[in-house]
Design a protein around this motif. Structure first.
Motif, short mmCIF file in Angstrom:
data_model
loop_
_atom_site.label_atom_id
_atom_site.label_comp_id
_atom_site.label_asym_id
_atom_site.label_seq_id
_atom_site.Cartn_x
_atom_site.Cartn_y
_atom_site.Cartn_z
N ALA A 134 0.83 -1.20 0.00
CA ALA A 134 0.00 0.00 0.00
C ALA A 134 0.87 1.25 0.00
N LYS A 135 2.03 1.15 0.64
CA LYS A 135 2.96 2.27 0.71
C LYS A 135 4.37 1.80 0.36
N ILE A 136 5.09 2.63 -0.39
CA ILE A 136 6.51 2.38 -0.66
C ILE A 136 7.27 3.61 -0.19
N VAL A 137 8.27 3.39 0.65
CA VAL A 137 9.02 4.49 1.25
C VAL A 137 10.51 4.26 1.03
N ALA A 138 11.22 5.28 0.57
CA ALA A 138 12.67 5.18 0.40
C ALA A 138 13.37 5.48 1.72
N VAL A 139 14.36 4.66 2.06
CA VAL A 139 15.18 4.87 3.26
C VAL A 139 16.64 4.73 2.87
N ASP A 173 7.95 -2.65 15.09
CA ASP A 173 7.72 -2.06 16.40
C ASP A 173 7.98 -0.56 16.40
N VAL A 174 9.03 -0.13 15.72
CA VAL A 174 9.33 1.30 15.66
C VAL A 174 8.20 2.06 14.97
N VAL A 175 7.72 1.51 13.86
CA VAL A 175 6.63 2.16 13.13
C VAL A 175 5.39 2.30 14.01
N HIS A 176 5.16 1.33 14.89
CA HIS A 176 3.99 1.37 15.76
C HIS A 176 4.27 2.06 17.09
N GLY A 177 5.46 2.64 17.23
CA GLY A 177 5.77 3.39 18.44
C GLY A 177 6.11 2.56 19.64
N ARG A 178 6.48 1.28 19.42
CA ARG A 178 6.82 0.40 20.54
C ARG A 178 8.31 0.44 20.83
N GLU A 179 8.66 0.18 22.07
CA GLU A 179 10.06 0.24 22.51
C GLU A 179 10.86 -0.95 21.96
N GLU A 217 21.32 -3.62 21.09
CA GLU A 217 22.68 -4.14 20.95
C GLU A 217 22.73 -5.38 20.07
N ALA A 218 21.56 -5.96 19.77
CA ALA A 218 21.53 -7.10 18.85
C ALA A 218 21.74 -6.66 17.41
N LEU A 219 21.66 -5.35 17.17
CA LEU A 219 21.75 -4.83 15.81
C LEU A 219 23.16 -4.36 15.49
N ALA A 220 23.53 -4.57 14.23
CA ALA A 220 24.82 -4.07 13.75
C ALA A 220 24.76 -2.56 13.54
N ASN A 221 23.58 -2.03 13.20
CA ASN A 221 23.41 -0.61 12.90
C ASN A 221 22.15 -0.07 13.56
N PRO A 222 22.08 -0.03 14.88
CA PRO A 222 20.84 0.37 15.56
C PRO A 222 20.37 1.78 15.20
N GLU A 223 21.31 2.63 14.78
CA GLU A 223 20.92 4.00 14.40
C GLU A 223 19.96 4.02 13.22
N ALA A 224 19.95 2.95 12.43
CA ALA A 224 19.06 2.90 11.27
C ALA A 224 17.59 2.90 11.68
N LEU A 225 17.28 2.43 12.89
CA LEU A 225 15.89 2.40 13.33
C LEU A 225 15.28 3.79 13.38
N ASP A 226 16.10 4.82 13.63
CA ASP A 226 15.58 6.18 13.72
C ASP A 226 14.97 6.64 12.41
N LEU A 227 15.37 6.01 11.30
CA LEU A 227 14.84 6.40 9.99
C LEU A 227 13.37 6.05 9.83
N TYR A 228 12.86 5.18 10.72
CA TYR A 228 11.50 4.66 10.56
C TYR A 228 10.51 5.27 11.56
N ARG A 229 10.97 6.21 12.36
CA ARG A 229 10.11 6.81 13.37
C ARG A 229 9.29 7.97 12.78
N ASP A 230 8.03 7.99 13.12
CA ASP A 230 7.15 9.13 12.82
C ASP A 230 7.22 9.55 11.35
N LEU A 231 7.17 8.60 10.47
CA LEU A 231 7.24 8.92 9.04
C LEU A 231 5.92 9.52 8.56
N PRO A 232 5.97 10.69 7.97
CA PRO A 232 4.72 11.30 7.49
C PRO A 232 4.05 10.47 6.39
N GLU A 233 4.85 9.70 5.64
CA GLU A 233 4.29 8.88 4.57
C GLU A 233 3.34 7.81 5.10
#
Length: 652
Positions: free
Chosen positions: A599-604, A622-628, A633-649
């Protein structure tokens, strides 16, 4: 060649395969004939006690089997294989070779090492003595934050020779990730390096160790293995720490004693890589791991004495444990540490040619990356020694099957395999005596009663998607979870869905050829309009689009339903235009189905993934739904999760 098959083994190759030798071994043993490996598999799950007894004898396991083969064989969990047996894991891995290569190591273009079996045994002997001198005994834990290098394997073998329990992680883990894992199991010895190389970058970890070691009070000693040449400097700056040279200095190599322990004695502790909490500590048994790895290496991967086996892995992924098991099959292990694209994108194929590799083990993502990098190893490299290519980590797309045969090597056994940390091995994998069909895993492992079940708890029909299950016990089920005294977490992880049946959490289907297709994790399946579809089916289509480097797909709760949202990482310079969106949707609609169209395609600009390279659909959801997210630390690039927060799309 079988109709529509991408590859079929020749009669000569079938006859030479270890699978065929085992089939004949069982025929002579049982006084009956088997039509083929499928017939053999049916027997293996009908009489599992007799089957695993035959594996023990065919593979020449060193140890005492005892009289009983399987106790409580109707219980899962609870079945006990070889309850009277005693053996030692390390003894079975160190029984072969003298001056022949045991381990060959490439650390990008920064380091090279070649150890004979005599070299390996001598090092293990000195480490065993050093460990015993500091009081390490059966049941104690040894934890390692190490690259995939020879010293890591030597430490593991010394640990298990005593009956101590081994656990490892990759040195790129952050302090919290290390402590979340090793802090739970309280190691008596902590082994690490002074640093490592990745993508030609020199990465020192002394400061990281200053944070970790004080919070591991159980570690009586910390041993620094030299890699960057600053081991002395690091050892002098971290408490309770000494160099490898100092640790083994008082001890000369000599004969080793191998502690013969019960079949179910703990061997490894592996960790779940989820992002929903502190990792589960999964304890695996020595006898089960040994038998399963021998079966998979010798029969399914067709590893023969003197073969040269490679798998691209870190020490934080279960494929490292699987790779090491190749020693028990008499193979030389080819080790690589660092980026598989440095010093150049062809480095692993260079390794294959230079070291006469017979099994090339990698991931679906790597094969796709080779294709998108424009490499054609079929033209640039010989690869004449390579008999098999294995792929795991995520489903191998049908187009990647084509690329392997057209762009890498035409005459090769391509085995897409799937299992997991939970069983430190595979449920479904290759068969060197059968054809390879595009997009399909060849079949279940011998001794693994694998089925696909529908929501009603019965076998799905051919082509129907459902849950991958195993309906009978197998010897490499986890022994238990650490700090789970009543097995509540263990049972919840695998047996809550279907009573007395292992539910693995993969969304799968059985094919008309008797093979399997994995459509992704069942907890990440999408349910638009109440219809379950797998994310792998979407990736297989969208990643054929030239502008798309990779993608991740989730289901977003929206307007009382679930809608499919696709995130794409594009090539440099590419933009998500209306035309590109249309081409993506058309490709998915025609290649998968209209239900799969997002339904939606978003570039990241980045896609989060675990340390072992797996994309993290659940974390993004979980990030898209606002969950913690509780375990970044299980992620190699945890900073990437910030790209998916509060997306207007995604707001409307």
């Amino acid at each position: 060649m079988s109709e529509n098959a991408l590859w079929s083994p020749s009669e000569e190759r079938i006859e030479a395969a270890q699978m065929t030798a085992f089939l004949h071994f069982c025929e002579a043993r049982l006084g009956r004939a088997f039509a083929d490996s499928r017939d053999l598999h049916q027997w293996s799950i009908t009489d599992p006690g007799a089957f695993w007894d035959a594996i023990w004898d065919f593979c020449g396991v060193i140890g005492d089997k005892g009289a009983e083969r399987l106790a409580d064989g109707d219980k899962m969990p609870g079945a006990r294989f070889f309850p009277e047996a005693s053996l030692n894991f390390a003894e079975n891995l160190l029984r072969d070779g003298d001056t022949d290569d045991a381990l060959v190591f490439w650390g990008e273009d920064k380091a090279r090492a070649r150890w004979s079996f005599n070299d390996l045994k001598a090092t293990v002997s000195r480490l065993q003595k050093a460990m015993q001198a500091m009081g390490i005994s059966a049941g104690d834990r040894v934890a390692a934050l190490m690259p995939n290098m020879p010293e890591t394997i030597a430490f593991m073998l010394a640990t298990t020779s005593i009956g101590a329990v081994w656990s490892s992680a990759s040195p790129d883990f952050g302090p919290r990730g290390v402590l979340d894992r090793f802090g739970q199991i309280e190691p008596k010895l902590f082994v690490t390096v002074d640093g490592y190389w990745y993508a030609s970058k020199r990465i020192e970890i002394g400061d990281k160790l200053k944070e970790i070691v004080p919070q591991l009070p159980s570690a009586e000693k910390v041993v620094i293995v030299p890699y960057l040449g600053i081991a002395d400097e690091v050892a002098s700056s971290v408490e309770r720490t000494e160099t490898l040279e100092t640790f083994v200095a008082p001890f000369e190599a000599g004969p080793m004693h191998f502690a013969r322990l019960p079949f179910d004695h703990p061997l490894y502790i592996l960790f779940s890589s989820g992002t929903t909490g502190v990792p589960k500590c999964i304890v695996h048994r020595a006898g089960g791991v040994l038998l399963q790895h021998l079966k998979e290496h010798k029969l399914h991967a067709d590893t023969r004495p003197g073969d040269r086996v490679f798998y691209f892995t870190t020490c934080g992924w279960m494929m490292w444990n699987w790779l090491v098991g190749g020693l028990a099959a008499g193979a030389t292990l080819l080790l690589f540490d660092g980026s598989p694209f440095h010093p150049g994108p062809e480095v692993l194929f260079d390794l294959a040619d230079a070291e006469r590799m017979t099994l090339f083990g990698t991931s679906a993502k790597y094969i796709d990356a080779v294709k998108k990098a424009g490499l054609m190893p079929v033209s640039s490299h010989s690869l004449d020694s390579v008999r098999a290519i294995c792929s795991t980590g995520s489903p191998l797309a049908p187009e990647s099957f084509d690329f392997v045969y057209q762009g890498i090597k035409a005459d090769v056994h391509l085995a897409s395999i799937s299992g997991g940390t939970d069983i430190v091995s595979c449920f479904v994998l290759g068969d060197p005596t059968r054809p390879v069909y595009k997009g399909e895993i060849q079949g279940p492992g011998l001794g693994m009663a694998v089925e696909v079940w529908n929501d009603e708890g019965g076998p799905a029909v051919v082509g129907e998607k459902g849950e991958l299950v195993c309906v009978k016990p197998f010897p490499v089920m986890p022994l238990y979870f650490w700090n789970d005294p009543d097995n509540a977490k263990y049972r919840a992880a695998y047996f809550d869905r279907f009573d007395n049946v292992w539910c693995h959490g993969d969304f799968a289907e059985v094919t008309a050829h008797g093979g399997l297709v994995i459509h992704g994790r069942s907890d990440a399946t999408l349910n638009p309009g109440g219809v379950r579809i797998g994310t792998a089916e979407i990736y297989a289509q969208v990643e054929q689009i030239e502008e798309v480097l990779e993608a991740i797909c989730i289901g977003q709760d929206f307007d009382g339903d679930v809608r499919v949202v696709l995130f794409v990482r594009l090539k440099p310079g590419a933009e998500l235009t209306g035309d590109l969106e249309k081409r993506i949707r058309t490709k998915i609609r025609t290649g998968a189905s209209p239900r799969h169209v997002p339904a939606k395609i978003v570039a990241v600009t980045d896609i989060p993934r675990t340390k072992s390279g797996k994309i993290t659909e659940l974390a993004v959801r979980d990030v898209v739904h606002g969950r913690e997210i509780k375990n970044k630390e299980a992620l190699a690039n945890p900073e990437a999760l910030d790209l998916y927060r509060d997306l207007p799309e995604l707001a409307g």
